[in-house]
Enzyme design. Structure first.
Site, short mmCIF file in Angstrom:
data_model
loop_
_atom_site.label_atom_id
_atom_site.label_comp_id
_atom_site.label_asym_id
_atom_site.label_seq_id
_atom_site.Cartn_x
_atom_site.Cartn_y
_atom_site.Cartn_z
N HIS A 1 -9.09 -0.39 0.49
CA HIS A 1 -8.40 0.23 1.63
C HIS A 1 -8.97 1.58 2.01
CE1 HIS A 1 -6.34 2.34 -1.60
NE2 HIS A 1 -5.94 3.22 -0.71
C1 UD1 Z 1 -2.37 6.36 1.49
C2 UD1 Z 1 -2.94 7.50 0.66
C3 UD1 Z 1 -3.91 6.92 -0.39
C4 UD1 Z 1 -3.27 5.81 -1.20
C5 UD1 Z 1 -2.75 4.74 -0.24
C6 UD1 Z 1 -2.10 3.63 -1.03
C7 UD1 Z 1 -3.23 9.65 1.83
C8 UD1 Z 1 -4.21 10.56 2.42
N1 UD1 Z 1 -3.68 8.44 1.46
O1 UD1 Z 1 -3.42 5.86 2.28
O2 UD1 Z 1 -4.26 7.96 -1.27
O3 UD1 Z 1 -4.22 5.24 -2.08
O4 UD1 Z 1 -1.80 5.36 0.65
O5 UD1 Z 1 -1.53 2.69 -0.25
O6 UD1 Z 1 -2.09 10.01 1.70
N2 UD1 Z 1 1.10 1.45 7.13
C9 UD1 Z 1 1.99 0.43 7.39
N3 UD1 Z 1 3.10 0.34 6.60
C10 UD1 Z 1 3.36 1.21 5.60
C11 UD1 Z 1 2.44 2.23 5.35
C12 UD1 Z 1 1.31 2.34 6.12
O7 UD1 Z 1 1.81 -0.36 8.30
O8 UD1 Z 1 4.40 1.07 4.93
C13 UD1 Z 1 -0.10 1.59 7.96
C14 UD1 Z 1 -0.03 2.86 8.76
O9 UD1 Z 1 0.60 2.66 9.98
C15 UD1 Z 1 -1.48 3.25 8.91
C16 UD1 Z 1 -2.12 2.68 7.69
O10 UD1 Z 1 -1.23 1.73 7.13
O11 UD1 Z 1 -2.04 2.62 10.05
C17 UD1 Z 1 -2.47 3.75 6.71
O12 UD1 Z 1 -1.32 4.36 6.10
P1 UD1 Z 1 -1.37 5.90 5.54
O13 UD1 Z 1 -0.17 6.20 4.74
O14 UD1 Z 1 -1.69 6.80 6.66
O15 UD1 Z 1 -2.60 5.97 4.59
P2 UD1 Z 1 -3.13 4.94 3.53
O16 UD1 Z 1 -4.42 4.45 4.03
O17 UD1 Z 1 -2.06 3.95 3.19
#
Ligand code: UD1
Length: 366
Positions: free
Chosen positions: A211
């Site tokens: 990811h």
């Molecule tokens: C985050 C953490 C990363 C961790 C990862 C585990 C930071 C900088 N990064 O990255 O260290 O390894 O989580 O999962 O904090 N989304 C959903 N549903 C959710 C959560 C996220 O659809 O419940 C989508 C968001 O809309 C976004 C993407 O996933 O488009 C990324 O989510 P985000 O929390 O911004 O960062 P991660 O890539 O998950």
């Protein structure tokens, strides 16, 4: 909470935080040390599969506050957590703010706390990948530069902090709370719902998690990695629980390798069942490399650096890098029986949460 108890805020925002706070909450609430805790969920991860399932399976009490920040750019998410957590702090300041890991919520709450004079304790402080292109490395550097105390997972982390000028009185080598959770749940691990229908057999499949933006945000590169892993793993299946950020890109990739089994993000007990019985795990996560080390499962990391060097030096992890051309050689070593067996780093013994609760009590003078 009684009038004699001192309040510690426990911050959790994203999936890798939940397994880290579970044993700390249990040790604080189950003990009689004069410490109380307020669980603050920032809402960085909000889907049931990324958040709710973990609270339920790990028996974490419902959050006392949910900041509901949701998604956004790095700055939007960080800013939203700071603004909303600051309101909570002004309403009722805790004696200590305890943050875990390296996600945006970790850094945001640490900054908001220190600016209002609330001291910060960082669980998993001192980890350094040396790669500032990862948002998590910026979060680690900023959080550690303003934390008062560090609950660390390894001697290496203590060494990093000493080099940055942190004195011994602020360093507590406690072990790894993520491993507390794994050891406490080993007997409860269970196969995912698709196990039988997809014909998976223990020891005869590969688990893949990817990811990191550098690996998945550009479709051609992501596809090359998927093809590389699937081809090398043949004839095994490759089970890929897809994080929400990759699910959208996946749809645009066209036909995927036939032995690649894409499944939704898995709850904790199912995911670790898959890991425990895999022939190999291929990942770009940090936490997963700790779990494979303790479970003794070979692990290939598709990154050029790691903030958890003990998983390579002591455990079963190897840095394969981000060039898809390196994947076949790694699988060749695995199949020819040349993979290291690995050992378990010191203090990864299931008691880190207890040690943290005891240190908090003495820091608070209860
Ligand atoms: C985050 C953490 C990363 C961790 C990862 C585990 C930071 C900088 N990064 O990255 O260290 O390894 O989580 O999962 O904090 N989304 C959903 N549903 C959710 C959560 C996220 O659809 O419940 C989508 C968001 O809309 C976004 C993407 O996933 O488009 C990324 O989510 P985000 O929390 O911004 O960062 P991660 O890539 O998950």
């Amino acid at each position: 909470m009684t009038e004699f108890e001192r309040l510690v805020d426990i911050i959790a925002g994203a999936r890798p935080n939940f397994m880290k706070i579970a044993p700390i909450v249990r040790a604080i609430r189950g003990g009689s040390r004069g410490v109380a805790c307020r669980i603050v969920h920032t809402g960085q991860h909000y889907d049931r599969s990324m958040s709710g399932d973990f609270f339920e399976q790990l028996g974490i009490p419902s959050p006392d506050a949910n900041l509901e920040v949701g998604s956004g750019t790095q700055a939007e998410q960080t800013a939203a957590v700071m603004v909303r957590y600051e309101r909570l702090l002004l309403d009722r300041p805790p004696a200590i703010c305890l943050v875990v890991g390296d996600v945006n919520s970790t850094m945001a709450c640490a900054i908001a706390s220190r600016k209002l004079g609330v001291p910060v304790a960082h669980v998993e402080g001192g980890l350094r990948s040396g790669d500032p292109s990862m948002p998590e490395e910026i979060n680690r550097l900023v959080t550690d530069s303003i934390s008062n105390w560090f609950f660390t997972t390894s001697r290496g982390a203590n060494g990093n902090l000493r080099r940055e000028g942190v004195g011994e009185d602020r360093l507590f080598l406690v072990g790894n709370t993520m491993i507390d959770t794994l050891l406490a749940n080993l007997d409860r691990l269970r196969p995912p719902s698709f196990w039988d229908a997809s014909g998976l057999e223990a020891g005869r499949y590969c688990v893949l998690t990817l990811h990191r933006p550098g690996n998945v945000d550009l479709a051609p590169r992501f596809l090359e990695l998927l093809r590389g892993v699937a081809a090398s793993a043949q004839p095994d299946r490759v089970v890929f629980p897809a994080h929400p950020r990759v699910a959208r890109t996946l749809e645009s990739l066209g036909p995927l390798p036939p032995n690649l089994l894409v499944v939704p993000p898995q709850p904790y007990l199912e995911f670790n069942h898959l890991v425990r019985h895999a022939r190999v795990v291929v990942t770009d996560s940090g936490g997963v490399t700790e779990e494979t080390t303790v479970l003794g499962v070979p692990c290939m990391t598709l990154r050029d650096s790691t903030e958890r060097p003990e998983t390579v030096e002591i455990g079963t992890n190897e840095l394969v890098g981000t060039d898809p051309a390196a994947i076949p050689a790694a699988f060749h070593r695995l199949r020819s029986g040349g993979w290291k067996r690995g050992g378990i780093p010191e203090f990864w013994d299931g008691r880190a949460g207890e040690r943290i609760a005891a240190h908090l009590a003495s820091l608070l003078g209860t």
